[in-house]
Design an enzyme around this catalytic site. Structure first.
Site, PDB file in Angstrom:
ATOM      1  N   GLY A   1      -3.504   4.100   8.311  1.00  0.00           N
ATOM      2  CA  GLY A   1      -2.609   2.964   8.317  1.00  0.00           C
ATOM      3  C   GLY A   1      -2.112   2.661   9.720  1.00  0.00           C
TER       4      GLY A   1
ATOM      5  N   GLY B   1       1.098  -2.405   4.347  1.00  0.00           N
ATOM      6  CA  GLY B   1       1.701  -1.082   4.317  1.00  0.00           C
ATOM      7  C   GLY B   1       2.972  -1.027   5.135  1.00  0.00           C
TER       8      GLY B   1
ATOM      9  CG  HIS C   1      -9.691   0.439  -0.834  1.00  0.00           C
ATOM     10  ND1 HIS C   1      -9.214   0.157   0.433  1.00  0.00           N
ATOM     11  CD2 HIS C   1     -11.042   0.498  -0.712  1.00  0.00           C
ATOM     12  CE1 HIS C   1     -10.216   0.057   1.276  1.00  0.00           C
ATOM     13  NE2 HIS C   1     -11.332   0.274   0.603  1.00  0.00           N
TER      14      HIS C   1
ATOM     15  CG  MET D   1     -12.030  -2.528   4.593  1.00  0.00           C
ATOM     16  SD  MET D   1     -10.408  -2.160   3.868  1.00  0.00           S
ATOM     17  CE  MET D   1      -9.639  -1.205   5.193  1.00  0.00           C
TER      18      MET D   1
ATOM     19  CB  SER E   1      -0.907   0.013   1.229  1.00  0.00           C
ATOM     20  OG  SER E   1      -1.544   1.266   1.358  1.00  0.00           O
TER      21      SER E   1
ATOM     22  CG  HIS F   1      -4.042  -1.464  -1.824  1.00  0.00           C
ATOM     23  ND1 HIS F   1      -5.137  -2.179  -2.285  1.00  0.00           N
ATOM     24  CD2 HIS F   1      -4.512  -0.674  -0.834  1.00  0.00           C
ATOM     25  CE1 HIS F   1      -6.209  -1.840  -1.592  1.00  0.00           C
ATOM     26  NE2 HIS F   1      -5.860  -0.919  -0.714  1.00  0.00           N
TER      27      HIS F   1
ATOM     28  CG  ASP G   1      -5.284   2.461   0.906  1.00  0.00           C
ATOM     29  OD1 ASP G   1      -6.232   1.684   0.734  1.00  0.00           O
ATOM     30  OD2 ASP G   1      -4.209   2.115   1.430  1.00  0.00           O
TER      31      ASP G   1
ATOM     32  N   GLY H   1      -3.646  -4.258   9.146  1.00  0.00           N
ATOM     33  CA  GLY H   1      -2.944  -4.987  10.182  1.00  0.00           C
ATOM     34  C   GLY H   1      -2.271  -6.256   9.706  1.00  0.00           C
TER      35      GLY H   1
ATOM     36  CG  ASP I   1      -6.334  -2.634   3.238  1.00  0.00           C
ATOM     37  OD1 ASP I   1      -5.398  -2.482   4.049  1.00  0.00           O
ATOM     38  OD2 ASP I   1      -6.713  -1.722   2.478  1.00  0.00           O
TER      39      ASP I   1
ATOM     40  CG  MET J   1      -8.532   7.208   2.503  1.00  0.00           C
ATOM     41  SD  MET J   1      -7.662   7.189   4.087  1.00  0.00           S
ATOM     42  CE  MET J   1      -6.676   5.707   3.902  1.00  0.00           C
TER      43      MET J   1
ATOM     44  CG  MET K   1     -11.392   3.340   1.675  1.00  0.00           C
ATOM     45  SD  MET K   1     -10.086   3.280   2.930  1.00  0.00           S
ATOM     46  CE  MET K   1      -8.638   3.421   1.868  1.00  0.00           C
TER      47      MET K   1
END
Length: 231
Positions: free
Chosen positions: A146, A199, A68, A139, A10, A35, A37, A179, A177, A39, A70
Site C-alpha cells: 500500500g 487505502g 482481490h 492496477m 482497502s 476491498h 487484498d 494511489g 486500485d 497476497m 494476488m
C-alpha cells in the site's frame, strides 16, 4: 459517464488489531464495498491474509466483500474464499492460464467474477473475456504494498477497457486500485473508471499508539473522494 461511483476502502490500510471496528466504521461512513487484498508472497512480494479472516470482516458489515486474489494458482483457493464470505472475486490475468475456466468457476459458485491487470499488462489480455466478467480491475500501482504513487500511464488502458464495456452493452464495473487520492481519482473517473479502491486516502497513515479516526473523519474522507471524482 452514468455508472454510479463506488468507493471500496482497502482493509490493507486499516488497524488489524481493531479490524471489525474499522470495517463497521467505514461502512457506516458511506463505503460501497470492502476491498480485501490477499497476497501470497510469491506472485507479489508480500504476505497478507487467508480465508479465515473473512468471517471477521463479514460479521462487521453487510457490504459486499471485494476480494482481490494476488496469488499464484487462484483456482485452488477460490472456493475457500467464497465459503468464508467473499462476494466478488478478482483474479489476475497474469496467473490464470485458463482464464475463461477460472471465471466460470467463480460464477459456478454464485459470485461476481473480476479480472485484474497489472500496470504493464496490456488491455488486450482481457478483451476476450469482457462478455464474461462482472468487473475489471486495473492496477495503478505494482501490487504488493500500500501507499505507492499512482501510475498515470494506466489511464489510456482504462479508456480502452471502458470502450469495450460500453460496446458490450453489459453492466460491468471498471475498478482501479493504487494511489487513489483526491488528486488522482478525477483523472481515473474521466478515463471511465467507476469503482475506486482507496487505502491510506481513507484510513490515513498513523503512528503506533495514535488513536483511530472516528466516524466523522472516515465519512469526510469518503465524501471528499466522491466529490473529487465528480468534479
Amino acid at each position: 459517464m452514468s455508472d454510479p461511483i463506488k468507493i471500496a476502502p482497502s482493509i490493507l490500510a486499516c488497524d488489524f488489531g481493531r479490524l471489525g471496528e474499522e470495517v463497521r466504521t467505514v461502512a457506516e461512513a458511506g463505503a460501497d464495498w470492502i476491498h480485501v487484498d490477499v497476497m501470497d508472497g510469491h506472485f507479489v512480494p508480500n504476505l497478507t491474509i487467508g480465508p479465515p479472516v473473512l468471517p471477521a470482516v463479514k460479521a462487521a458489515t453487510d457490504l459486499p466483500l471485494d476480494v482481490h486474489l494476488m496469488i499464484e494458482a487462484p483456482e485452488r483457493s477460490i472456493a475457500d474464499y467464497v465459503a468464508n464470505g467473499a462476494d466478488r472475486i478478482g483474479v489476475h490475468v497474469e496467473t490464470c492460464p485458463h482464464l475463461h475456466r477460472t471465471i466460470q468457476q467463480i460464477h459456478g459458485l454464485g459470485k461476481a467474477a473480476c479480472v485484474v491487470l497489472n500496470p504493464a499488462t496490456p488491455a488486450e489480455s482481457i478483451e476476450a473475456v469482457i462478455d464474461d466478467v462482472d468487473q475489471v480491475l486495473v492496477m495503478s500501482v505494482n501490487p504488493g504494498f500500500g501507499g505507492q504513487a499512482f501510475i498515470e500511464s494506466v489511464l489510456p488502458k482504462c479508456e480502452r477497457i471502458r470502450g469495450w464495456i460500453e460496446a458490450s452493452g453489459r453492466d460491468v464495473d471498471l475498478e482501479i486500485d493504487g494511489g487513489i487520492t483526491t488528486e488522482t481519482i478525477g483523472r481515473a473517473r474521466r478515463a471511465g473508471v467507476n469503482a475506486f479502491v482507496a487505502g491510506t486516502a481513507i484510513f490515513g497513515k498513523r503512528k503506533e499508539g495514535e488513536p483511530l479516526p472516528g466516524l466523522a473523519e472516515y465519512r469526510e474522507a469518503i465524501q471528499n473522494l466522491r466529490r473529487a471524482a465528480e468534479a
